[in-house]
Design a protein around this motif. Structure first.
Motif, PDB file in Angstrom:
ATOM      1  N   LEU A  44     -22.442   1.891 -22.825  1.00 62.73           N
ATOM      2  CA  LEU A  44     -22.859   0.751 -23.646  1.00 62.73           C
ATOM      3  C   LEU A  44     -24.313   0.875 -24.087  1.00 62.73           C
ATOM      4  CD1 LEU A  44     -21.128  -2.121 -21.661  1.00 62.73           C
ATOM      5  CD2 LEU A  44     -20.444  -1.226 -23.898  1.00 62.73           C
ATOM      6  N   LEU A  45     -25.175   1.303 -23.179  1.00 65.46           N
ATOM      7  CA  LEU A  45     -26.588   1.475 -23.524  1.00 65.46           C
ATOM      8  C   LEU A  45     -26.789   2.594 -24.538  1.00 65.46           C
ATOM      9  CD1 LEU A  45     -28.133   1.007 -19.985  1.00 65.46           C
ATOM     10  CD2 LEU A  45     -28.432  -0.519 -21.957  1.00 65.46           C
ATOM     11  N   ARG A  46     -26.080   3.700 -24.356  1.00 68.41           N
ATOM     12  CA  ARG A  46     -26.190   4.815 -25.303  1.00 68.41           C
ATOM     13  C   ARG A  46     -25.679   4.403 -26.686  1.00 68.41           C
ATOM     14  NH1 ARG A  46     -27.211   9.890 -24.560  1.00 68.41           N
ATOM     15  NH2 ARG A  46     -26.914   9.722 -22.317  1.00 68.41           N
ATOM     16  N   GLU A  47     -24.551   3.698 -26.733  1.00 70.43           N
ATOM     17  CA  GLU A  47     -23.995   3.232 -28.001  1.00 70.43           C
ATOM     18  C   GLU A  47     -24.979   2.293 -28.709  1.00 70.43           C
ATOM     19  OE1 GLU A  47     -20.654   0.206 -28.328  1.00 70.43           O
ATOM     20  OE2 GLU A  47     -19.612   2.100 -28.676  1.00 70.43           O
ATOM     21  N   SER A  48     -25.568   1.384 -27.958  1.00 73.50           N
ATOM     22  CA  SER A  48     -26.536   0.450 -28.525  1.00 73.50           C
ATOM     23  C   SER A  48     -27.773   1.185 -29.046  1.00 73.50           C
ATOM     24  CB  SER A  48     -26.934  -0.581 -27.475  1.00 73.50           C
ATOM     25  OG  SER A  48     -27.847  -1.490 -27.988  1.00 73.50           O
ATOM     26  N   ALA A  49     -28.279   2.137 -28.281  1.00 72.38           N
ATOM     27  CA  ALA A  49     -29.457   2.915 -28.705  1.00 72.38           C
ATOM     28  C   ALA A  49     -29.145   3.724 -29.958  1.00 72.38           C
ATOM     29  CB  ALA A  49     -29.905   3.830 -27.572  1.00 72.38           C
ATOM     30  N   HIS A  50     -27.938   4.260 -30.039  1.00 69.87           N
ATOM     31  CA  HIS A  50     -27.552   5.028 -31.224  1.00 69.87           C
ATOM     32  C   HIS A  50     -27.493   4.117 -32.456  1.00 69.87           C
ATOM     33  CE1 HIS A  50     -25.789   8.290 -33.493  1.00 69.87           C
ATOM     34  NE2 HIS A  50     -24.860   7.439 -33.914  1.00 69.87           N
ATOM     35  N   ARG A  51     -26.867   2.954 -32.307  1.00 73.53           N
ATOM     36  CA  ARG A  51     -26.766   2.009 -33.432  1.00 73.53           C
ATOM     37  C   ARG A  51     -28.137   1.527 -33.890  1.00 73.53           C
ATOM     38  NH1 ARG A  51     -21.704  -1.846 -31.731  1.00 73.53           N
ATOM     39  NH2 ARG A  51     -20.113  -0.254 -32.026  1.00 73.53           N
ATOM     40  N   ARG A  91     -29.117   5.665 -37.395  1.00 71.21           N
ATOM     41  CA  ARG A  91     -28.260   4.474 -37.411  1.00 71.21           C
ATOM     42  C   ARG A  91     -26.877   4.825 -37.943  1.00 71.21           C
ATOM     43  NH1 ARG A  91     -30.925  -0.661 -37.205  1.00 71.21           N
ATOM     44  NH2 ARG A  91     -33.140  -0.329 -37.250  1.00 71.21           N
ATOM     45  N   GLN A  92     -25.891   4.177 -37.358  1.00 67.71           N
ATOM     46  CA  GLN A  92     -24.547   4.285 -37.906  1.00 67.71           C
ATOM     47  C   GLN A  92     -24.418   3.222 -38.982  1.00 67.71           C
ATOM     48  OE1 GLN A  92     -21.995   3.605 -34.553  1.00 67.71           O
ATOM     49  NE2 GLN A  92     -21.887   5.761 -34.079  1.00 67.71           N
ATOM     50  N   SER A  93     -23.562   3.487 -39.955  1.00 63.72           N
ATOM     51  CA  SER A  93     -23.351   2.457 -40.961  1.00 63.72           C
ATOM     52  C   SER A  93     -22.598   1.295 -40.317  1.00 63.72           C
ATOM     53  CB  SER A  93     -22.566   3.028 -42.144  1.00 63.72           C
ATOM     54  OG  SER A  93     -21.372   3.604 -41.681  1.00 63.72           O
ATOM     55  N   PRO A  94     -22.842   0.086 -40.783  1.00 67.46           N
ATOM     56  CA  PRO A  94     -22.173  -1.062 -40.193  1.00 67.46           C
ATOM     57  C   PRO A  94     -20.671  -0.985 -40.410  1.00 67.46           C
ATOM     58  CG  PRO A  94     -23.457  -1.709 -42.114  1.00 67.46           C
ATOM     59  CD  PRO A  94     -23.711  -0.254 -41.873  1.00 67.46           C
ATOM     60  N   PRO A  95     -19.887  -1.595 -39.526  1.00 69.56           N
ATOM     61  CA  PRO A  95     -18.440  -1.572 -39.709  1.00 69.56           C
ATOM     62  C   PRO A  95     -18.072  -2.313 -40.983  1.00 69.56           C
ATOM     63  CG  PRO A  95     -19.046  -2.973 -37.859  1.00 69.56           C
ATOM     64  CD  PRO A  95     -20.291  -2.321 -38.354  1.00 69.56           C
ATOM     65  N   PRO A  96     -16.967  -1.924 -41.618  1.00 70.36           N
ATOM     66  CA  PRO A  96     -16.567  -2.603 -42.849  1.00 70.36           C
ATOM     67  C   PRO A  96     -16.289  -4.085 -42.593  1.00 70.36           C
ATOM     68  CG  PRO A  96     -14.877  -1.042 -42.145  1.00 70.36           C
ATOM     69  CD  PRO A  96     -16.047  -0.910 -41.212  1.00 70.36           C
ATOM     70  N   SER A  97     -16.623  -4.890 -43.575  1.00 66.48           N
ATOM     71  CA  SER A  97     -16.411  -6.327 -43.459  1.00 66.48           C
ATOM     72  C   SER A  97     -14.948  -6.654 -43.653  1.00 66.48           C
ATOM     73  CB  SER A  97     -17.249  -7.044 -44.509  1.00 66.48           C
ATOM     74  OG  SER A  97     -16.957  -8.419 -44.503  1.00 66.48           O
ATOM     75  N   SER A  98     -14.451  -7.601 -42.881  1.00 69.11           N
ATOM     76  CA  SER A  98     -13.057  -8.014 -43.030  1.00 69.11           C
ATOM     77  C   SER A  98     -12.897  -9.084 -44.105  1.00 69.11           C
ATOM     78  CB  SER A  98     -12.517  -8.533 -41.685  1.00 69.11           C
ATOM     79  OG  SER A  98     -13.288  -9.639 -41.272  1.00 69.11           O
ATOM     80  N   ASP A  99     -14.024  -9.449 -44.746  1.00 69.65           N
ATOM     81  CA  ASP A  99     -13.991 -10.471 -45.787  1.00 69.65           C
ATOM     82  C   ASP A  99     -13.447  -9.942 -47.115  1.00 69.65           C
ATOM     83  OD1 ASP A  99     -15.115 -12.185 -43.968  1.00 69.65           O
ATOM     84  OD2 ASP A  99     -17.162 -11.922 -44.716  1.00 69.65           O
ATOM     85  N   GLU A 100     -13.414  -8.631 -47.247  1.00 64.21           N
ATOM     86  CA  GLU A 100     -13.012  -8.046 -48.545  1.00 64.21           C
ATOM     87  C   GLU A 100     -11.530  -7.967 -48.674  1.00 64.21           C
ATOM     88  OE1 GLU A 100     -15.055  -4.359 -49.128  1.00 64.21           O
ATOM     89  OE2 GLU A 100     -16.939  -5.248 -48.583  1.00 64.21           O
TER      90      GLU A 100
END
Length: 61
Positions: free
Chosen positions: A37-44, A52-61
């Motif tokens: 969890l810490l590694r994932e957070s640091a990567h994001r 940075r990873q791109s944000p997850p796609p929005s479910s609003d579309e």
């Protein structure tokens, strides 16, 4: 295997129970899950190589 840093961690018992169940769901130890969890957070956050990873796609579309 690389050397790992040991340190004490004080954590709320209820939060630990949540992490314990979550880790079991993922077939990890609590320690391994916390590190994941810490590694994932640091990567994001762009703190690890790869940026940075791109944000997850929005479910609003």
């Amino acid at each position: 295997m690389s050397v790992k840093k040991n340190f004490p961690l004080r954590i709320d018992p209820k939060l630990y129970e949540i992490l314990e169940r979550w880790a079991a769901d993922e077939f990890r130890s609590v320690n391994a899950h916390l590190e994941y969890l810490l590694r994932e957070s640091a990567h994001r956050a762009g703190r690890l190589p790869g940026g940075r990873q791109s944000p997850p796609p929005s479910s609003d579309e």
